[in-house]
Design a protein around this motif. Structure first.
Motif, PDB file in Angstrom:
ATOM      1  N   PHE A 110      -4.920  -3.436   5.065  1.00  0.00           N
ATOM      2  CA  PHE A 110      -6.115  -2.959   5.140  1.00  0.00           C
ATOM      3  C   PHE A 110      -7.005  -4.275   4.771  1.00  0.00           C
ATOM      4  CE2 PHE A 110      -9.433  -2.743   1.148  1.00  0.00           C
ATOM      5  CZ  PHE A 110     -10.593  -1.945   1.992  1.00  0.00           C
ATOM      6  N   GLU A 111      -7.812  -4.330   6.393  1.00  0.00           N
ATOM      7  CA  GLU A 111      -8.328  -6.081   6.458  1.00  0.00           C
ATOM      8  C   GLU A 111      -9.182  -6.476   6.255  1.00  0.00           C
ATOM      9  OE1 GLU A 111     -10.201  -4.624  10.343  1.00  0.00           O
ATOM     10  OE2 GLU A 111      -8.342  -3.739  10.517  1.00  0.00           O
ATOM     11  N   ASP A 112      -9.846  -7.660   5.547  1.00  0.00           N
ATOM     12  CA  ASP A 112     -10.473  -8.302   5.213  1.00  0.00           C
ATOM     13  C   ASP A 112     -12.282  -8.101   6.732  1.00  0.00           C
ATOM     14  OD1 ASP A 112     -10.527 -10.077   6.401  1.00  0.00           O
ATOM     15  OD2 ASP A 112      -9.400 -11.132   4.696  1.00  0.00           O
ATOM     16  N   GLY A 113     -11.888  -8.086   7.654  1.00  0.00           N
ATOM     17  CA  GLY A 113     -12.568  -8.036   8.841  1.00  0.00           C
ATOM     18  C   GLY A 113     -13.000  -6.849   8.893  1.00  0.00           C
ATOM     19  N   VAL A 114     -14.633  -7.350   8.889  1.00  0.00           N
ATOM     20  CA  VAL A 114     -15.848  -6.454   9.374  1.00  0.00           C
ATOM     21  C   VAL A 114     -15.325  -5.877  11.286  1.00  0.00           C
ATOM     22  CG1 VAL A 114     -17.764  -5.501   9.391  1.00  0.00           C
ATOM     23  CG2 VAL A 114     -17.505  -7.778   8.378  1.00  0.00           C
ATOM     24  N   PRO A 115     -14.968  -4.676  10.483  1.00  0.00           N
ATOM     25  CA  PRO A 115     -15.064  -3.625  12.120  1.00  0.00           C
ATOM     26  C   PRO A 115     -16.485  -4.030  12.805  1.00  0.00           C
ATOM     27  CG  PRO A 115     -14.466  -2.746  10.534  1.00  0.00           C
ATOM     28  CD  PRO A 115     -14.846  -3.601   9.777  1.00  0.00           C
ATOM     29  N   PRO A 116     -16.184  -3.768  14.066  1.00  0.00           N
ATOM     30  CA  PRO A 116     -15.161  -4.499  14.774  1.00  0.00           C
ATOM     31  C   PRO A 116     -15.182  -6.271  15.520  1.00  0.00           C
ATOM     32  CG  PRO A 116     -17.095  -3.554  16.562  1.00  0.00           C
ATOM     33  CD  PRO A 116     -17.754  -3.454  15.409  1.00  0.00           C
ATOM     34  N   GLU A 117     -14.493  -6.677  14.478  1.00  0.00           N
ATOM     35  CA  GLU A 117     -14.819  -8.451  14.319  1.00  0.00           C
ATOM     36  C   GLU A 117     -16.286  -9.201  14.291  1.00  0.00           C
ATOM     37  OE1 GLU A 117     -12.668 -10.380  18.070  1.00  0.00           O
ATOM     38  OE2 GLU A 117     -10.886  -9.289  17.291  1.00  0.00           O
ATOM     39  N   ASN A 118     -16.655  -8.223  13.378  1.00  0.00           N
ATOM     40  CA  ASN A 118     -18.404  -8.750  12.811  1.00  0.00           C
ATOM     41  C   ASN A 118     -18.186  -9.892  12.042  1.00  0.00           C
ATOM     42  OD1 ASN A 118     -19.947  -7.786  15.263  1.00  0.00           O
ATOM     43  ND2 ASN A 118     -19.853  -5.257  14.097  1.00  0.00           N
ATOM     44  N   GLY A 119     -17.100 -10.429  12.002  1.00  0.00           N
ATOM     45  CA  GLY A 119     -17.358 -11.441  10.737  1.00  0.00           C
ATOM     46  C   GLY A 119     -16.254 -11.370   9.411  1.00  0.00           C
ATOM     47  N   ILE A 120     -16.596 -11.834   8.230  1.00  0.00           N
ATOM     48  CA  ILE A 120     -15.005 -11.707   7.101  1.00  0.00           C
ATOM     49  C   ILE A 120     -16.078 -10.997   5.777  1.00  0.00           C
ATOM     50  CG2 ILE A 120     -12.979 -12.706   6.380  1.00  0.00           C
ATOM     51  CD1 ILE A 120     -12.400 -13.881   8.545  1.00  0.00           C
ATOM     52  N   ARG A 121     -15.206 -10.892   5.189  1.00  0.00           N
ATOM     53  CA  ARG A 121     -16.155  -9.721   3.456  1.00  0.00           C
ATOM     54  C   ARG A 121     -15.835 -11.581   2.840  1.00  0.00           C
ATOM     55  NH1 ARG A 121     -17.939  -4.579   4.384  1.00  0.00           N
ATOM     56  NH2 ARG A 121     -16.693  -3.895   5.477  1.00  0.00           N
ATOM     57  N   SER A 122     -16.030 -11.817   1.905  1.00  0.00           N
ATOM     58  CA  SER A 122     -15.930 -12.765   0.862  1.00  0.00           C
ATOM     59  C   SER A 122     -14.647 -11.550   0.061  1.00  0.00           C
ATOM     60  CB  SER A 122     -17.180 -12.526  -0.479  1.00  0.00           C
ATOM     61  OG  SER A 122     -17.086 -11.674  -1.115  1.00  0.00           O
ATOM     62  N   ALA A 123     -13.747 -12.872  -0.062  1.00  0.00           N
ATOM     63  CA  ALA A 123     -12.035 -12.294  -0.502  1.00  0.00           C
ATOM     64  C   ALA A 123     -12.364 -11.542  -2.059  1.00  0.00           C
ATOM     65  CB  ALA A 123     -11.644 -13.427  -1.143  1.00  0.00           C
ATOM     66  N   ALA A 158      -6.584 -25.999   9.249  1.00  0.00           N
ATOM     67  CA  ALA A 158      -8.462 -26.157   8.472  1.00  0.00           C
ATOM     68  C   ALA A 158      -8.739 -24.315   7.067  1.00  0.00           C
ATOM     69  CB  ALA A 158      -9.161 -26.126   9.012  1.00  0.00           C
ATOM     70  N   LEU A 159      -7.771 -23.335   7.688  1.00  0.00           N
ATOM     71  CA  LEU A 159      -8.413 -21.992   7.437  1.00  0.00           C
ATOM     72  C   LEU A 159      -6.769 -21.954   6.194  1.00  0.00           C
ATOM     73  CD1 LEU A 159      -9.607 -20.228  10.236  1.00  0.00           C
ATOM     74  CD2 LEU A 159     -10.799 -21.032   8.251  1.00  0.00           C
ATOM     75  N   LEU A 160      -6.107 -22.653   6.349  1.00  0.00           N
ATOM     76  CA  LEU A 160      -5.310 -22.085   5.419  1.00  0.00           C
ATOM     77  C   LEU A 160      -4.722 -22.570   4.400  1.00  0.00           C
ATOM     78  CD1 LEU A 160      -1.961 -21.737   6.475  1.00  0.00           C
ATOM     79  CD2 LEU A 160      -1.438 -23.474   5.727  1.00  0.00           C
ATOM     80  N   SER A 161      -5.467 -23.183   3.617  1.00  0.00           N
ATOM     81  CA  SER A 161      -5.990 -22.770   2.121  1.00  0.00           C
ATOM     82  C   SER A 161      -6.979 -21.872   1.570  1.00  0.00           C
ATOM     83  CB  SER A 161      -6.183 -23.925   1.475  1.00  0.00           C
ATOM     84  OG  SER A 161      -7.959 -24.347   2.144  1.00  0.00           O
ATOM     85  N   GLU A 162      -7.912 -21.293   2.954  1.00  0.00           N
ATOM     86  CA  GLU A 162      -8.357 -20.015   2.191  1.00  0.00           C
ATOM     87  C   GLU A 162      -7.750 -19.322   2.649  1.00  0.00           C
ATOM     88  OE1 GLU A 162     -12.516 -17.960   3.673  1.00  0.00           O
ATOM     89  OE2 GLU A 162     -12.025 -19.986   4.335  1.00  0.00           O
ATOM     90  N   ALA A 163      -6.595 -18.814   3.076  1.00  0.00           N
ATOM     91  CA  ALA A 163      -6.439 -17.942   3.029  1.00  0.00           C
ATOM     92  C   ALA A 163      -4.801 -17.583   2.641  1.00  0.00           C
ATOM     93  CB  ALA A 163      -5.476 -17.854   4.409  1.00  0.00           C
ATOM     94  N   THR A 169      -5.936 -14.574  -4.320  1.00  0.00           N
ATOM     95  CA  THR A 169      -6.656 -13.352  -5.216  1.00  0.00           C
ATOM     96  C   THR A 169      -6.440 -11.690  -4.314  1.00  0.00           C
ATOM     97  OG1 THR A 169      -8.578 -14.729  -4.237  1.00  0.00           O
ATOM     98  CG2 THR A 169      -9.370 -12.376  -4.501  1.00  0.00           C
ATOM     99  N   TYR A 170      -5.791 -11.167  -3.595  1.00  0.00           N
ATOM    100  CA  TYR A 170      -5.907 -10.207  -3.373  1.00  0.00           C
ATOM    101  C   TYR A 170      -4.224  -9.750  -4.520  1.00  0.00           C
ATOM    102  CZ  TYR A 170      -8.526 -11.176   0.553  1.00  0.00           C
ATOM    103  OH  TYR A 170      -9.648 -11.470   1.095  1.00  0.00           O
ATOM    104  N   ALA A 171      -3.591 -10.984  -4.456  1.00  0.00           N
ATOM    105  CA  ALA A 171      -2.244  -9.963  -5.120  1.00  0.00           C
ATOM    106  C   ALA A 171      -3.051 -10.122  -6.618  1.00  0.00           C
ATOM    107  CB  ALA A 171      -1.414 -11.297  -5.397  1.00  0.00           C
ATOM    108  N   GLU A 172      -3.924 -10.498  -7.366  1.00  0.00           N
ATOM    109  CA  GLU A 172      -4.273  -9.802  -8.571  1.00  0.00           C
ATOM    110  C   GLU A 172      -5.410  -8.585  -8.250  1.00  0.00           C
ATOM    111  OE1 GLU A 172      -7.240 -13.429  -9.419  1.00  0.00           O
ATOM    112  OE2 GLU A 172      -5.216 -14.652 -10.107  1.00  0.00           O
ATOM    113  N   ALA A 173      -5.681  -8.458  -7.261  1.00  0.00           N
ATOM    114  CA  ALA A 173      -6.794  -7.617  -7.537  1.00  0.00           C
ATOM    115  C   ALA A 173      -5.666  -5.890  -7.470  1.00  0.00           C
ATOM    116  CB  ALA A 173      -7.653  -7.134  -6.651  1.00  0.00           C
ATOM    117  N   GLY A 174      -4.260  -5.975  -6.803  1.00  0.00           N
ATOM    118  CA  GLY A 174      -3.465  -5.157  -6.636  1.00  0.00           C
ATOM    119  C   GLY A 174      -2.814  -4.901  -5.579  1.00  0.00           C
ATOM    120  N   ALA A 175      -2.771  -5.933  -4.554  1.00  0.00           N
ATOM    121  CA  ALA A 175      -1.928  -5.577  -3.008  1.00  0.00           C
ATOM    122  C   ALA A 175      -0.563  -5.894  -2.877  1.00  0.00           C
ATOM    123  CB  ALA A 175      -2.201  -6.959  -2.405  1.00  0.00           C
TER     124      ALA A 175
END
Length: 248
Positions: A110-123, A158-163, A169-175
């Motif tokens: 279940f991806e946080d990207g907006v298909p097809p590759e139209n950006g990324i949703r907020s966490a 530079a993106l690793l800390s956000e990942a 955040t995703y773990a806390e939501a139940g992933a």
């Protein structure tokens, strides 16, 4: 009958679950015969095999028909590439996931990207959707971030800390798992595995470390994405061209 729990148990950091992605019942049967412990569809592969582009272009009902045929030929745990959920609201997405759950599917990507590759949703927005799926199903939710796919490799450090923050955040939501396709630098993979509270899934690719090396980095799951389908189609084209050329 496989359960979500048995599928979850296959995710062991340092001893990764290998998923050689499939696209239909025939490929599922072939990969099962090869000794797979579980099966996984890839969205680009399923869509391409049916003449659609990737990015939720394939109708959901058609995807469910493919899943039903795969389930008919194998009782191995099956995880389905659910893309961004085929819906606009958390409730609609959770309802779609529940349909897969009722079919005996073990998990979803279940991806946080907006298909097809139209950006990324907020966490936060993606977490709300994960929580809705968790409330409706027992599926293993492999929360995928598209941060690395949608950005060049020289931006990955530079993106690793956000990942890592998204993994929390995703773990806390139940992933149940965290998928970071496109991340290929060994030191960054190791750091993500260290900082993620969820077992990490990395996609095998020509630029990624070997499976042995990924195991050494504490990766818990390795999937092959669209590459098996692409390789199969390339072989088919070459084989057909060789034979058809004899009739010229």
């Amino acid at each position: 009958m496989p359960t979500e729990k048995s599928f979850r148990d296959l995710h062991q950091p340092g001893n990764p679950l290998i998923l050689f992605n499939i696209w239909d019942a025939g490929s599922a049967a072939a990969v099962a015969r090869a000794g797979a412990r579980a099966l996984a569809t890839g969205s680009a592969s399923v869509a391409g095999a049916l003449g659609y582009p990737d990015g939720e272009a394939i109708p959901l009902d058609m995807l469910l028909q493919v899943v039903a045929r795969i389930r008919a030929v194998s009782d191995l745990p099956l995880t389905v590439d659910f893309e961004a959920g085929y819906g606009d609201t958390p409730a609609e997405i959770a309802g779609n996931a529940a349909r897969l759950d009722m079919m005996g599917v073990a998990g979803i990507n279940f991806e946080d990207g907006v298909p097809p590759e139209n950006g990324i949703r907020s966490a936060a927005e993606h977490a709300e959707r994960i929580a809705a799926i968790r409330a409706r199903t027992g599926l293993f939710i492999n929360a995928r971030t598209d941060l690395f796919l949608q950005n060049p490799s020289d931006a990955h450090a530079a993106l690793l800390s956000e990942a890592a923050a998204r993994a929390v955040t995703y773990a806390e939501a139940g992933a149940d798992g965290f998928f970071a396709p496109g991340l290929t630098e060994p030191s960054l993979i190791s750091e993500l595995c260290r900082d993620s509270p969820l077992p990490v899934n990395i996609m095998a690719s020509p630029s990624a470390p070997s499976i042995t090396d990924l195991a050494g980095l504490n990766v818990a799951r390795v999937s092959f994405g669209p590459f098996p389908w692409r390789d199969t189609m390339a072989f088919l084209t070459q084989a057909a061209a060789k034979q058809l050329g004899q009739g010229a």
